[in-house]
Write an enzyme that holds these catalytic residues in place. Structure first.
Site, PDB file in Angstrom:
ATOM      1  N   LEU A 109       0.846  -1.195   0.000  1.00  0.00           N
ATOM      2  CA  LEU A 109       0.000   0.000   0.000  1.00  0.00           C
ATOM      3  C   LEU A 109       0.882   1.246   0.000  1.00  0.00           C
ATOM      4  O   LEU A 109       2.092   1.162   0.228  1.00  0.00           O
ATOM      5  CB  LEU A 109      -0.916   0.000   1.226  1.00  0.00           C
ATOM      6  CG  LEU A 109      -2.121  -0.959   1.167  1.00  0.00           C
ATOM      7  CD1 LEU A 109      -2.838  -0.993   2.508  1.00  0.00           C
ATOM      8  CD2 LEU A 109      -3.103  -0.536   0.077  1.00  0.00           C
ATOM      9  N   CYS A 110       0.244   2.390  -0.216  1.00  0.00           N
ATOM     10  CA  CYS A 110       0.924   3.681  -0.249  1.00  0.00           C
ATOM     11  C   CYS A 110       1.817   3.845   0.979  1.00  0.00           C
ATOM     12  O   CYS A 110       1.367   3.550   2.076  1.00  0.00           O
ATOM     13  CB  CYS A 110      -0.114   4.786  -0.266  1.00  0.00           C
ATOM     14  SG  CYS A 110       0.544   6.430  -0.024  1.00  0.00           S
ATOM     15  N   PRO A 111       3.043   4.304   0.889  1.00  0.00           N
ATOM     16  CA  PRO A 111       3.700   4.804  -0.328  1.00  0.00           C
ATOM     17  C   PRO A 111       4.620   3.776  -0.982  1.00  0.00           C
ATOM     18  O   PRO A 111       5.409   4.131  -1.838  1.00  0.00           O
ATOM     19  CB  PRO A 111       4.553   5.948   0.238  1.00  0.00           C
ATOM     20  CG  PRO A 111       5.042   5.378   1.542  1.00  0.00           C
ATOM     21  CD  PRO A 111       3.907   4.519   2.071  1.00  0.00           C
ATOM     22  N   MET A 112       4.546   2.488  -0.559  1.00  0.00           N
ATOM     23  CA  MET A 112       5.575   1.532  -0.951  1.00  0.00           C
ATOM     24  C   MET A 112       5.679   1.263  -2.458  1.00  0.00           C
ATOM     25  O   MET A 112       6.797   1.142  -2.963  1.00  0.00           O
ATOM     26  CB  MET A 112       5.416   0.229  -0.155  1.00  0.00           C
ATOM     27  CG  MET A 112       5.664   0.388   1.346  1.00  0.00           C
ATOM     28  SD  MET A 112       7.115   1.384   1.746  1.00  0.00           S
ATOM     29  CE  MET A 112       8.414   0.260   1.235  1.00  0.00           C
TER      30      MET A 112
ATOM     31  N   ASP B 292      -2.804  -1.923  -5.214  1.00  0.00           N
ATOM     32  CA  ASP B 292      -3.213  -0.690  -4.542  1.00  0.00           C
ATOM     33  C   ASP B 292      -3.883   0.250  -5.539  1.00  0.00           C
ATOM     34  O   ASP B 292      -3.234   0.760  -6.455  1.00  0.00           O
ATOM     35  CB  ASP B 292      -1.964  -0.036  -3.923  1.00  0.00           C
ATOM     36  CG  ASP B 292      -2.260   1.343  -3.347  1.00  0.00           C
ATOM     37  OD1 ASP B 292      -3.438   1.604  -3.020  1.00  0.00           O
ATOM     38  OD2 ASP B 292      -1.309   2.146  -3.225  1.00  0.00           O
TER      39      ASP B 292
END
Lengths: 83, 191
Positions: free
Chosen positions: A16-19, A43
């Site tokens: 998920l954000c920011p990965m 995501d």
């Protein structure tokens, strides 16, 4: 849709954000200008994040596909000129 | 169409459209050279598990987008860069009516002993299940991608911390250092 040939594949499923953007930026740093990175994410935020990231970093989002559960992005490395 | 004589000596004439295009390109060039557009400066002032996420997420996203990012940790935000952050960062349902609870609960009960621990482990489990990166992972990403982690000297003093209480790579600074960074950053956030 025509299949694009990628030089590198990056699996960001489950992240998920920011990965996804963090991993994309790390992978992109190892590619040469003109090479293509294929990224798969789950995501939904990536739909907005990937093109924004590409534009800000001087790369190009060539194509993206919404396959329902997974999203596929093709990013072409730019020549290093920012924004 | 209106014509603009741009070079009398050679007699070359540009149309209004061409002049507009030149101006557009020049503005774009100036924008690209504007270093402040590539700097982000974030203040992290809260020391709970939920509020530890936004500054680290935005800092790492800024670095991923090729920006120079700095996060200033002040007051309770110092918890995030404390060596013992895993134990110190907690979340509480007290005073947070938006927090989802497993069973409906009167406000008076949310402050009972054990509630904070329950809410904290609930959040950790939920985030892990959903695939959100942990605070440790985000800190690692920030460090690896060159995000500057700066601890506020004044609040370190007030809270009785020592510089050695903080994680490796943490810098120390004050309001002056923040302002100096912030005035050269398009993106400044107080969290």
């Amino acid at each position: 849709v025509a299949e694009m040939k990628e030089d590198r594949f990056l699996d960001c499923r489950g992240m998920l954000c920011p990965m996804p953007v963090v991993r994309v930026s790390q992978q992109m740093a190892t590619l040469r200008a003109g090479q293509v990175l294929k990224v798969v994410t789950t995501d939904r935020g990536s739909i907005a994040d990937m093109p924004a990231w590409a534009q800000d970093t001087g790369n190009e989002m060539v194509e993206w596909l919404d396959e329902g559960r997974r999203l596929v992005f093709y990013l072409r490395k730019g020549d290093g000129e920012l924004m | 169409m209106m014509s603009v004589d741009t070079n009398r000596s050679t007699g070359l004439v540009a149309t209004e459209e061409e002049v507009r295009e030149i101006v557009r390109q020049e503005l774009e060039r100036a924008r690209r050279q504007d270093a402040t557009a590539r700097r982000a400066c974030i203040i992290a002032s809260k020391g709970t598990l939920d509020w530890a996420y936004p500054p680290l997420i935005l800092g790492s996203a800024a670095a991923a987008a090729g920006m120079d990012a700095a996060i200033f940790f002040t007051f309770y935000g110092l918890n995030i860069i404390h060596k013992d952050f895993k134990r110190r960062l907690k979340v509480s349902p007290v005073g947070n009516p938006a927090m989802p609870m497993p069973v409906p609960m009167a406000d008076a009960f949310t402050g009972l002993p054990g509630m904070k621990g329950m809410a904290t482990s609930m959040m950790k489990t939920k985030f892990r299940k959903k695939g959100v990166a942990g605070i440790d992972e985000l800190l690692e990403v920030c460090r690896e991608s060159g995000v500057r982690l700066i601890a506020c000297g004044m609040t370190i003093e007030v809270f009785g911390f020592r510089e050695t209480d903080f994680q490796d790579g943490v810098e120390f600074g004050g309001a002056g250092a923040f302002m100096s960074e912030a005035r050269r950053s398009h993106v400044t956030l107080f969290i």
